[in-house]
Design a protein around this motif. Structure first.
Motif: not given
Lengths: 205, 205
Positions: B56, B116, B118-119
């Motif tokens: 990520s 895609y 991430e928060e």
DNA sequence: CCTACCGATCGGTAGG
DNA sequence: CCTACCGATCGGTAGG
């Protein structure tokens, strides 16, 4: 009598296809699991295989249904000799806009996920796209020869037209401010006036 | 003396980031494995984690580096009072075209894979995009008030502009036929003439 | 930077 | 249409 198994199966199959299109758009083909699709249809993942052969088959179906819609419309346009090149191009553009407005899931999957098509489908799909682009280039070339379209590189104009409508993806999230009619007319105005030879100058103010 | 570990690590880290950008574009974020990236750098997958925290993190880095480039350029444009609205918009468009030509991997990842993230990164990224769009809308609104730009829905024009350049993805596969200069001038011509008030009519032929 | 490995999840099958 | 399950692969960790 009553509901035939065939009809039930047909409906189920459509539900699966619809759920797949929506999930493939929202999460992407790879990030969508068979269990996701099954949940949305209300069955177990293993049961999906009574209706489909594979996850890939779902993607193929969606991509080629969209490709078919575009090529069919373009072919039908060939039978209308009363339209000049610029009018033809505008008709194509309006069709694209409507497809993006009315069938966002399927059209976005065909645009963004077709790379995950298995061979030979991937190659076939890309070739169909190339042929489609070439046909639009020819319309523009004819329009330039006939003086209806400004002399700009046809290939670049086609790329801009086909890509510009992808912006409708973002419009879908903010429908409130701009109506469908406003969206279509503004987009057509921008992209068609940009290549018209003698822009309607009512009187050089 | 000689090569310091720090410098070596820095270079390795850049190699990883470059490989990730290329693979994320070619195969998509989800379809790219850590083992793919490791292979391209020439190490084992587990060794990547001496340089990065997670997969990520690589996506975040790419997306926000691109977002930064665009917002920075737009802010710098604010310091040039000699440009009118249409010229400002053209400068923005030319910058986008160059980014798509010169940094295809990173720009495409930011466009196609940012979902895609991430928060809270996903939300932050989308908000930055919205702010950017709003600023471009304001330039267009000003241009309409000052009579440099035709009265078309600013939001729709921004969507078309930002999306049209995505077509450059396909140009990259067929560079042979159209040069960078031709691509840029044709695209600018199409998209800017499409909103100009009084198109340069040398003499109504 | 590597070897060895883990728990989770994936698309899909067997068998009913 | 379900239960039960498989082999493969995933991102990531332990330990050196």
């Amino acid at each position: 009598m009553a509901k035939s198994p065939a009809r039930k199966t047909g409906t189920r199959r459509e539900m699966i296809s619809l759920a797949a299109a929506r999930l493939f758009r929202e999460k992407g083909f790879n990030a969508t699991g068979m269990r996701d699709i099954a949940d949305h249809v209300g069955i177990e993942a293993a049961s999906l295989y009574n209706h489909i052969r594979s996850k890939s088959e779902l993607l193929q179906e969606i991509c080629f249904r969209v490709a078919n819609a575009f090529t069919t419309q373009l072919n039908e346009l060939g039978n209308k000799p009363d339209l000049n090149s610029l009018e033809r191009l505008e008709a194509v553009l309006r069709f694209h806009i409507r497809m993006w407005v009315e069938q966002l899931d399927e059209v976005m999957v065909a645009n963004n996920e077709s790379a995950y098509l298995e061979e030979p489908y991937n190659t076939t799909f890309q070739n169909e796209r190339k042929t489609y682009v070439r046909q639009l280039e020819q319309i523009i070339e004819e329009g330039i020869r006939h003086g209806q379209i400004r002399s700009v590189k046809p290939y670049v104009v086609v790329l801009s037209l086909l890509s510009a409508v992808r912006g409708i993806e973002f419009w879908h999230r903010t429908k409130k401010n701009v109506s469908i009619a406003e969206l279509e007319s503004a987009m057509v105005s921008h992209l068609i006036e940009g290549i018209r030879t003698n822009p309607s100058v009512p009187g050089i103010s």
